[in-house]
Design an enzyme around this catalytic site. Structure first.
Site, short mmCIF file in Angstrom:
data_model
loop_
_atom_site.label_atom_id
_atom_site.label_comp_id
_atom_site.label_asym_id
_atom_site.label_seq_id
_atom_site.Cartn_x
_atom_site.Cartn_y
_atom_site.Cartn_z
CB CYS A 162 -0.96 0.09 1.15
SG CYS A 162 -1.84 1.63 1.50
CB CYS A 181 0.89 1.30 4.46
SG CYS A 181 -0.84 0.92 4.70
#
Length: 146
Positions: A54, A57
């Site tokens: 991600c 993230c």
């Protein structure tokens, strides 16, 4: 300058151990540990749920580790993280559908989801407030005005 044989390997080991101690403020939770940890009595857990691929993230950088360091000394609050790629059942259990997701748990129950600015000061203020509310609710019951 005199060299002491074996000193360099000892120094390297000390550095590795020190690095691990510094990183210990954020506790990695897995399918095997999550439920037991978040059920710890009178302890709030602020948990980040992410996956390695991600970009959002990844963009957090060291934010979560910085929060963990900043929260040291808060005895009833733990900072944790779950890799939803390797611990999918945990993420399904707590209804994670997007990344990153930040949730507070107290005595095994989810008490709050963080959706504010992503900086240490705001995250810390949020978890301190939510942990305090959850602890008062547990102490005085649901009937008390919080």
């Amino acid at each position: 300058m005199t060299r002491i044989p074996g000193l360099l390997p000892i120094a390297a080991i000390c550095l590795v151990l020190l690095t691990r101690v510094v990183e210990a403020e954020v506790i990695t939770l897995t399918e095997d540990t999550f439920s037991d940890k978040v059920k710890e009595k009178d302890t709030a857990w602020f948990v980040k749920f992410c996956v390695p691929w991600c970009k959002h993230c990844k963009n957090l950088g060291t934010l979560w580790e910085d929060l963990g360091k900043d929260m040291e000394g808060e005895d009833e609050i733990e900072i944790g993280e779950v890799d939803c790629g390797s611990s999918k059942p945990v993420c399904s259990q707590v209804d994670i559908h997007s990344y990153p997701t930040f949730k507070v748990f107290f005595d095994g129950e989810e008490v709050a989801k963080y959706q504010g600015p992503r900086n240490v000061e705001q995250l810390k203020a949020f978890v301190l407030e939510e942990a305090d509310k959850a602890a008062r609710k547990a102490q005085f019951g649901d009937d008390q005005e919080l």
